[in-house]
Design a protein around this motif. Sequence first.
Motif, PDB file in Angstrom:
ATOM      1  N   LEU A  94       0.811  -1.215   0.000  1.00 25.18           N
ATOM      2  CA  LEU A  94       0.000   0.000   0.000  1.00 25.18           C
ATOM      3  C   LEU A  94       0.851   1.276   0.000  1.00 25.18           C
ATOM      4  N   SER A  95       2.167   1.117   0.102  1.00 18.21           N
ATOM      5  CA  SER A  95       3.100   2.261   0.189  1.00 18.21           C
ATOM      6  C   SER A  95       2.761   3.192   1.353  1.00 18.21           C
ATOM      7  N   ASP A  96       2.404   2.608   2.484  1.00 16.03           N
ATOM      8  CA  ASP A  96       2.054   3.370   3.680  1.00 16.03           C
ATOM      9  C   ASP A  96       3.267   3.372   4.606  1.00 16.03           C
ATOM     10  N   ARG A  97       4.086   4.424   4.493  1.00 18.18           N
ATOM     11  CA  ARG A  97       5.343   4.467   5.236  1.00 18.18           C
ATOM     12  C   ARG A  97       5.128   4.542   6.749  1.00 18.18           C
ATOM     13  N   VAL A  98       4.120   5.271   7.186  1.00 15.01           N
ATOM     14  CA  VAL A  98       3.870   5.368   8.628  1.00 15.01           C
ATOM     15  C   VAL A  98       3.528   3.994   9.191  1.00 15.01           C
ATOM     16  N   ALA A  99       2.627   3.278   8.529  1.00 18.57           N
ATOM     17  CA  ALA A  99       2.246   1.937   8.979  1.00 18.57           C
ATOM     18  C   ALA A  99       3.425   0.975   8.858  1.00 18.57           C
ATOM     19  N   GLU A 100       4.273   1.171   7.851  1.00 19.64           N
ATOM     20  CA  GLU A 100       5.462   0.332   7.707  1.00 19.64           C
ATOM     21  C   GLU A 100       6.386   0.510   8.907  1.00 19.64           C
ATOM     22  N   GLY A 101       6.583   1.752   9.324  1.00 17.44           N
ATOM     23  CA  GLY A 101       7.390   2.006  10.518  1.00 17.44           C
ATOM     24  C   GLY A 101       6.808   1.346  11.749  1.00 17.44           C
ATOM     25  N   CYS A 102       5.496   1.411  11.877  1.00 17.87           N
ATOM     26  CA  CYS A 102       4.804   0.759  12.997  1.00 17.87           C
ATOM     27  C   CYS A 102       5.022  -0.750  12.956  1.00 17.87           C
ATOM     28  N   ALA A 103       4.933  -1.329  11.764  1.00 19.03           N
ATOM     29  CA  ALA A 103       5.132  -2.776  11.619  1.00 19.03           C
ATOM     30  C   ALA A 103       6.549  -3.169  12.035  1.00 19.03           C
ATOM     31  N   TYR A 104       7.536  -2.379  11.602  1.00 15.33           N
ATOM     32  CA  TYR A 104       8.918  -2.680  12.009  1.00 15.33           C
ATOM     33  C   TYR A 104       9.059  -2.582  13.530  1.00 15.33           C
ATOM     34  N   GLY A 105       8.419  -1.593  14.131  1.00 14.15           N
ATOM     35  CA  GLY A 105       8.482  -1.459  15.580  1.00 14.15           C
ATOM     36  C   GLY A 105       7.875  -2.658  16.290  1.00 14.15           C
ATOM     37  N   ASN A 106       6.720  -3.105  15.802  1.00 18.57           N
ATOM     38  CA  ASN A 106       6.082  -4.278  16.406  1.00 18.57           C
ATOM     39  C   ASN A 106       6.942  -5.525  16.241  1.00 18.57           C
TER      40      ASN A 106
END
Length: 126
Positions: free
Chosen positions: A59-71
């Motif tokens: 989805l090219s959602d960088r904010v959510a991608e950062g969240c996923a990496y954090g999780n």
Amino acid sequence: DHERALSCHGEQIKLIRQLPDKHTEAAILTSMGTLCYQLSRYNDALAHHRDHLALVKELSDRVAEGCAYGNLGIVNKALGNNNDAIKFHLLELAIAAEVGDHSSEASTHGNLGIAYQAIGDHQLAS
């Protein structure tokens, strides 16, 4: 209760996958990963967070991608995979800086400090 919530999310994701609603699917995957983490079902949590990461990249959602990496970092830390936790938190940190999310940058520095301390790197932990 967590188990019931997880079951409901499992049913929800089956239904949502019949629709082309990838954003809702991503949100459900995050919730399922968090619930599994809270239940100490870390391998299940990793699977949900990996699926979430793949979807938000699509989805090219960088904010959510950062969240996923954090999780992924948090779950790997719980599993004792501290080097993987550090890798994921560094990716989270880079994205947080890129998108200007200072709150995430601050919390990620805290998570990195904990992971560096766990591997005995007290200099980087501070």
